[in-house]
Design a protein around this motif. Structure first.
Motif, PDB file in Angstrom:
ATOM      1  N   LEU A 355      -9.533   0.748  -7.608  1.00  7.18           N
ATOM      2  CA  LEU A 355      -9.368   0.590  -6.168  1.00  7.18           C
ATOM      3  C   LEU A 355     -10.577   1.179  -5.436  1.00  7.18           C
ATOM      4  N   GLN A 356     -10.988   0.507  -4.361  1.00  9.25           N
ATOM      5  CA  GLN A 356     -12.056   1.021  -3.515  1.00  9.25           C
ATOM      6  C   GLN A 356     -11.635   0.859  -2.062  1.00  9.25           C
ATOM      7  N   VAL A 357     -11.695   1.964  -1.323  1.00  5.66           N
ATOM      8  CA  VAL A 357     -11.298   1.959   0.087  1.00  5.66           C
ATOM      9  C   VAL A 357     -12.493   1.519   0.923  1.00  5.66           C
ATOM     10  N   LEU A 358     -12.366   0.385   1.576  1.00  6.12           N
ATOM     11  CA  LEU A 358     -13.408  -0.106   2.467  1.00  6.12           C
ATOM     12  C   LEU A 358     -13.182   0.367   3.894  1.00  6.12           C
ATOM     13  N   LYS A 359     -11.930   0.490   4.273  1.00  8.09           N
ATOM     14  CA  LYS A 359     -11.568   1.068   5.560  1.00  8.09           C
ATOM     15  C   LYS A 359     -10.245   1.790   5.383  1.00  8.09           C
ATOM     16  N   SER A 360     -10.241   3.077   5.641  1.00  6.19           N
ATOM     17  CA  SER A 360      -9.013   3.850   5.486  1.00  6.19           C
ATOM     18  C   SER A 360      -8.072   3.571   6.654  1.00  6.19           C
ATOM     19  N   SER A 408       1.472   2.044   5.860  1.00 11.71           N
ATOM     20  CA  SER A 408       0.127   2.066   6.422  1.00 11.71           C
ATOM     21  C   SER A 408      -0.237   0.715   7.033  1.00 11.71           C
ATOM     22  N   LYS A 409      -1.058   0.766   8.068  1.00 15.98           N
ATOM     23  CA  LYS A 409      -1.562  -0.445   8.712  1.00 15.98           C
ATOM     24  C   LYS A 409      -3.006  -0.221   9.130  1.00 15.98           C
ATOM     25  N   GLY A 410      -3.782  -1.315   9.091  1.00 16.27           N
ATOM     26  CA  GLY A 410      -5.142  -1.256   9.606  1.00 16.27           C
ATOM     27  C   GLY A 410      -6.198  -0.895   8.589  1.00 16.27           C
ATOM     28  N   GLY A 411      -5.852  -0.900   7.297  1.00 14.15           N
ATOM     29  CA  GLY A 411      -6.822  -0.570   6.264  1.00 14.15           C
ATOM     30  C   GLY A 411      -7.432  -1.807   5.629  1.00 14.15           C
ATOM     31  N   ARG A 412      -8.469  -1.583   4.859  1.00 16.20           N
ATOM     32  CA  ARG A 412      -9.090  -2.651   4.071  1.00 16.20           C
ATOM     33  C   ARG A 412      -9.382  -2.105   2.682  1.00 16.20           C
ATOM     34  N   LEU A 469      -8.921  -7.189   0.723  1.00 20.07           N
ATOM     35  CA  LEU A 469      -7.763  -7.453   1.560  1.00 20.07           C
ATOM     36  C   LEU A 469      -7.718  -6.524   2.754  1.00 20.07           C
ATOM     37  N   SER A 470      -7.337  -7.056   3.894  1.00 18.45           N
ATOM     38  CA  SER A 470      -7.002  -6.237   5.053  1.00 18.45           C
ATOM     39  C   SER A 470      -5.483  -6.234   5.196  1.00 18.45           C
TER      40      SER A 470
END
Length: 471
Positions: A355-360, A408-412, A469-470
């Motif tokens: 997994l890689q967090v592009l936007k927390s 959670s909402k708003g992550g990528r 994915l967003s």
């Protein structure tokens, strides 16, 4: 939040190479050189930009290549080898403090790293680095963290213990804490820099079995190794804190799914409530094992040995840990990943396993629960909030907690994949928080191999494809 920094390489972006007589053989070599130059530029940029201050280091900039090329499945292995070779070449050319060449640990050969001034002032980390016994192949690597006495004596004791422990053939890295006082913590950002440099360089040097890395320590090193076990669990085969006891907010148990975990503390070690906190850790591991005994690929998920040793106080039998740890081999591709993305000295990891967090989705903690089964990837993502339910009065140590979760909402998120995780010839479905966000075929690309190598610097995690994915 995590930012992107797309780097371009001086040799250009275009990948479509014209095939003329005599040029076919040159193409792979030209591409390898291009990838090496990209890696080298990226490494230099990280050096120059991210290490100026703690704020820039903790920002966790993501680097994404413009190099693009689709890869046939039959060519994945050869391209992974090319990417790793290019990575190693770039690292060897990078001007930085290199690991000394390992000799026999009995010789006590040592080197020293100056850690970034922006992360910790005047931080010089001497270290012993040496081998025990001989092996036909690559060696397991043990990272030993010493206790909080006078640092010179603690470091020398670490060398004596490292030579005594019955875990050869092996390779040992035994650092000395750079500074005492408020900086006497193995989990602070300057030391995070050191551990990541150690792992990256050890992999590049080729002496180390990438699936047999172990971290352990005593007393202050027990606290440190418990935190590092949870923070870097995707690199370790097993971890072994001794005579420690962290509040579990500092070392979430779930992250240690898929690795071996040993924790030995004296039953009468009451200092800073080490025995009580060790017991709380034991309860948490036992509970996690009961609630989820097997991973999606039917492997034991929580493999642990946590004991309060009867009649012992702060000093215990230290010889029991490393022989137990050495039985474990990392699975770099677990089909169940449990990850509480927590901050350690103000810094979050940007990735964990595949997994890689592009936007927390949050500046606080996020909990990822992923399972992969029959090409269906299910991920539950939740914000995490801690409530302290037990706090001791003398030092104000928060001892025990409840956790609450909110979707959670708003992550990528980027999910890296390979043929160990899914059948790459079949449709892949991704369901996030009970919503189907992806259903399609996947393709191997050189871009994913380069990006995953940059993210994890791990020869086992050069992933050929990914899904973004967003949510």
């Amino acid at each position: 939040m995590i930012n992107f920094n797309k780097l371009t390489v001086a040799v250009g972006v275009a990948l479509t190479l014209s095939v003329t007589p005599g040029s076919t053989q040159a193409q792979p070599q030209n591409m390898q050189e291009k990838i090496k130059n990209y890696f080298l530029q990226t490494l230099k940029t990280k050096q120059n930009a991210e290490l100026k201050s703690k704020a820039t280091y903790t920002r966790n900039t993501n680097y994404a290549t413009d190099i693009q090329k689709q890869i046939k499945n039959k060519d994945i292995a050869s391209n992974q080898k090319m990417v790793w070779t290019a990575w190693c070449e770039a690292n060897r050319e990078l001007q930085e403090q290199k690991l000394i060449k390992p000799e026999s640990l009995q010789k006590g050969c040592h080197g020293s790293w100056n850690l970034p001034q922006g992360l910790e002032p005047n931080a010089s980390m001497p270290y012993y680095y040496g081998t025990k016994g001989k092996a036909d192949g690559k060696l397991p690597l043990f990272l030993y963290l010493h206790g909080s006495g006078p640092k010179e004596q603690e470091w020398k004791t670490g060398l004596l213990l490292g030579n005594r422990f019955q875990d050869g053939p092996s390779l040992y890295f035994i650092p000395q804490i750079p500074n005492e006082g408020d900086y006497y913590r193995w989990w602070q950002v300057a030391k995070q820099f050191a551990w990541e440099q150690l792992i990256r360089q050890a992999f590049v040097d080729g002496n180390v079995d990438a699936n047999r890395l172990y971290v352990f320590g005593i007393s202050e090193g027990g606290y440190g190794s418990q935190r590092l076990a949870s923070f870097y669990a995707d690199y370790w085969a097993a971890a072994g804190p001794m005579a420690g006891g962290e509040p579990l907010k500092n070392a979430p148990v779930e992250n240690c799914a898929n690795i071996g975990f040993s924790f030995l503390t004296g039953a009468d070690d009451t200092g800073f409530y080490r025995n009580i906190l060790t017991y709380y850790t034991q309860m948490a591991f036992d509970s996690a094992q009961l609630s989820q005994p097997l991973s999606a690929d039917k492997r034991p998920l929580f493999r642990h040995r946590i004991n309060l040793l009867p009649g012992m106080q702060h000093r215990i039998d230290y010889d029991l840990t490393t022989p137990w740890l050495k039985n474990f081999v990392r699975n770099p591709y677990p089909k169940t990943v449990l990850w509480e993305d927590f901050e350690m000295d103000g810094r979050h990891r940007s990735g964990f396993y595949n997994l890689q967090v592009l936007k927390s989705p949050s500046e606080q903690r996020t909990y990822y629960d992923m399972t992969i089964n029959n090409n269906i990837i299910k991920i539950n993502i939740n914000d995490v909030e801690y409530t302290t339910i037990e706090k001791e009065r003398q030092w104000g140590i928060e001892m025990k907690f409840n956790r609450s979760y909110r979707q959670s909402k708003g992550g990528r998120l980027r999910i890296y994949l390979n043929d160990q995780l899914v059948d790459m010839d079949k449709t892949v479905t991704v369901i996030v928080n009970d919503r189907q966000l992806y259903r399609s075929n996947i393709k191997a690309t050189l871009q994913d191999m380069i990006n995953s190598c940059t993210e994890y610097f791990d020869p086992c995690r050069i992933f050929p494809t990914s899904i973004e994915l967003s949510y």
